[in-house]
Design an enzyme around this catalytic site. Structure first.
Site, PDB file in Angstrom:
ATOM      1  N   ASP A 101      -7.857  -6.240  -7.240  1.00  0.00           N
ATOM      2  CA  ASP A 101      -9.218  -6.558  -6.809  1.00  0.00           C
ATOM      3  C   ASP A 101      -9.446  -5.796  -5.501  1.00  0.00           C
ATOM      4  O   ASP A 101      -9.413  -6.362  -4.414  1.00  0.00           O
ATOM      5  CB  ASP A 101      -9.373  -8.060  -6.617  1.00  0.00           C
ATOM      6  CG  ASP A 101     -10.799  -8.462  -6.235  1.00  0.00           C
ATOM      7  OD1 ASP A 101     -11.705  -7.617  -6.362  1.00  0.00           O
ATOM      8  OD2 ASP A 101     -10.989  -9.613  -5.788  1.00  0.00           O
TER       9      ASP A 101
ATOM     10  N   ASP B  13      16.687   9.976 -13.090  1.00  0.00           N
ATOM     11  CA  ASP B  13      17.152  10.887 -12.048  1.00  0.00           C
ATOM     12  C   ASP B  13      15.977  11.353 -11.197  1.00  0.00           C
ATOM     13  O   ASP B  13      14.829  10.979 -11.440  1.00  0.00           O
ATOM     14  CB  ASP B  13      17.893  12.087 -12.655  1.00  0.00           C
ATOM     15  CG  ASP B  13      17.025  12.906 -13.607  1.00  0.00           C
ATOM     16  OD1 ASP B  13      15.786  12.755 -13.585  1.00  0.00           O
ATOM     17  OD2 ASP B  13      17.566  13.710 -14.384  1.00  0.00           O
TER      18      ASP B  13
ATOM     19  N   GLY C  10       0.868  -1.174   0.000  1.00  0.00           N
ATOM     20  CA  GLY C  10       0.000   0.000   0.000  1.00  0.00           C
ATOM     21  C   GLY C  10       0.901   1.219   0.000  1.00  0.00           C
ATOM     22  O   GLY C  10       1.911   1.247   0.710  1.00  0.00           O
TER      23      GLY C  10
ATOM     24  N   ASP D  79       7.342   4.354  -3.396  1.00  0.00           N
ATOM     25  CA  ASP D  79       6.818   4.692  -2.063  1.00  0.00           C
ATOM     26  C   ASP D  79       7.958   4.804  -1.056  1.00  0.00           C
ATOM     27  O   ASP D  79       7.928   5.658  -0.160  1.00  0.00           O
ATOM     28  CB  ASP D  79       5.822   3.632  -1.586  1.00  0.00           C
ATOM     29  CG  ASP D  79       4.677   3.427  -2.549  1.00  0.00           C
ATOM     30  OD1 ASP D  79       4.160   4.429  -3.066  1.00  0.00           O
ATOM     31  OD2 ASP D  79       4.303   2.263  -2.781  1.00  0.00           O
TER      32      ASP D  79
ATOM     33  N   ASN E 290       3.785   1.422   2.733  1.00  0.00           N
ATOM     34  CA  ASN E 290       5.140   1.215   2.216  1.00  0.00           C
ATOM     35  C   ASN E 290       6.047   2.376   2.616  1.00  0.00           C
ATOM     36  O   ASN E 290       7.187   2.180   3.039  1.00  0.00           O
ATOM     37  CB  ASN E 290       5.125   1.102   0.691  1.00  0.00           C
ATOM     38  CG  ASN E 290       4.410  -0.139   0.188  1.00  0.00           C
ATOM     39  OD1 ASN E 290       4.219  -1.102   0.926  1.00  0.00           O
ATOM     40  ND2 ASN E 290       4.007  -0.116  -1.065  1.00  0.00           N
TER      41      ASN E 290
END
Length: 317
Positions: free
Chosen positions: A111, A237, A41, A264, A45
């Protein structure tokens, strides 16, 4: 793990998490007889990544009662994240993932619809955790998921901003968004309460119609929306605009195993480093992304020493 400062900052995030089911190695979903389970998620994360760099991470959400919600909570707690979640009867979002090998790309089947998190409201979560945060972070995907989450996101950012926290919004991925025009309107309504904007080049172009050299894109976003800091993550970059100055560093070459959660991790590490200086934050973010790509898990498992060593080797753009 070494802390980023004498008294660790607290990063509070808000968002959904999915159970990720993936075949071992590079097997295909179509033929796999076994599926490995982990959690992913965007906000959780990022929370895990920041926690590995000495930050106190908190994740706010809504989980289903029963074993699947418990699996999400226990895995995140095992990674050092303080989980503050409302619970309700209903379904847990699931995502199916297969790792590609060149020339075959990674594949993902989501899902996530009608998961209990879509009914999250800030009334169900103690606002004291938001008010006490040093930094509050949410991604643009969260308010796109449901009307309830759009309202929770707006209140989350306003509560944090009113309490004096640094607020951050990640615009990292637009997959699954049904209406970019509506998404743009939603995000522009949130930006007055945002201090830091983090985005990938593709998502920023899709949502804000901004593309080109990082110095121009980051400055335009910062000045248009009265932001303190803008970080732009590109293919080769990454750059950050702060105090009217743009800093940039190259991304290292990586023998990528699994890119899930990598950008993340960039966001979490970047936010964890903002209490030091913008260049350190940017280098650490790039390093966290690279290291996360080297493992098959969605949640980051690097050490602060690994991040610092790689960050110190990065070259300016």
């Amino acid at each position: 793990m070494s802390p980023v400062c004498a008294q660790s900052m607290e990063l509070v995030t808000l968002g959904a998490a999915a159970l990720r089911l993936a075949p071992p190695g590079s097997e295909r979903l179509e033929t796999a007889r076994e599926l490995e389970v982990d959690v992913t998620g965007s906000e959780c994360n990022a929370a895990v990544a920041a926690g590995r760099l000495g930050v106190n991470p908190v994740w706010l959400s809504r989980l289903p009662t029963g074993p699947l919600g418990s699996r999400v909570e226990s895995e995140l707690r095992g990674h050092g994240v303080d989980v503050v979640a409302d619970t309700a009867t209903g379904r847990q979002g699931v995502t199916f993932f297969e790792r590609g090998r060149s020339p075959r790309k990674d594949a993902r089947v989501d899902d996530l619809g009608n998961a209990v998190v879509e009914g999250l409201t800030m009334e169900a979560i103690p606002t004291e955790r938001v008010e006490a945060a040093d930094t509050a972070y949410v991604t643009a995907a969260t308010p796109q998921a449901s009307t309830g989450l759009a309202g929770a996101t707006a209140k989350f950012l306003k509560t944090a901003s009113d309490a004096g926290a640094r607020t951050a919004l990640g615009v990292l991925d637009t997959r699954g968004w049904s209406n970019l025009e509506s998404a743009r309107e939603t995000l522009e309504g949130l930006l007055p309460a945002v201090d830091v904007l983090l985005g990938t080049a593709d998502a920023i172009e899709a949502v804000f119609d901004r593309s080109g050299e990082p110095s121009k894109v980051t400055h335009a976003l910062g000045s248009t929306h009265d932001l303190e800091t803008v970080a732009l993550f590109r293919e080769y970059d990454a750059a950050a605009w702060h105090d009217s100055t743009v800093h940039g560093f190259e991304r290292p070459e990586v023998d990528s195993v699994d890119a899930t959660g990598a950008v993340d991790a960039f966001a979490g590490a970047f936010l964890a480093g903002l209490d030091s200086d913008i260049k350190t934050a940017l280098r650490r973010g790039i390093a966290a992304d690279a290291l996360t790509r080297t493992t098959p898990q969605a949640l980051p498992t690097f050490t602060s020493e690994e991040v610092d060593a790689l960050a110190d080797s990065l070259e300016r753009t």
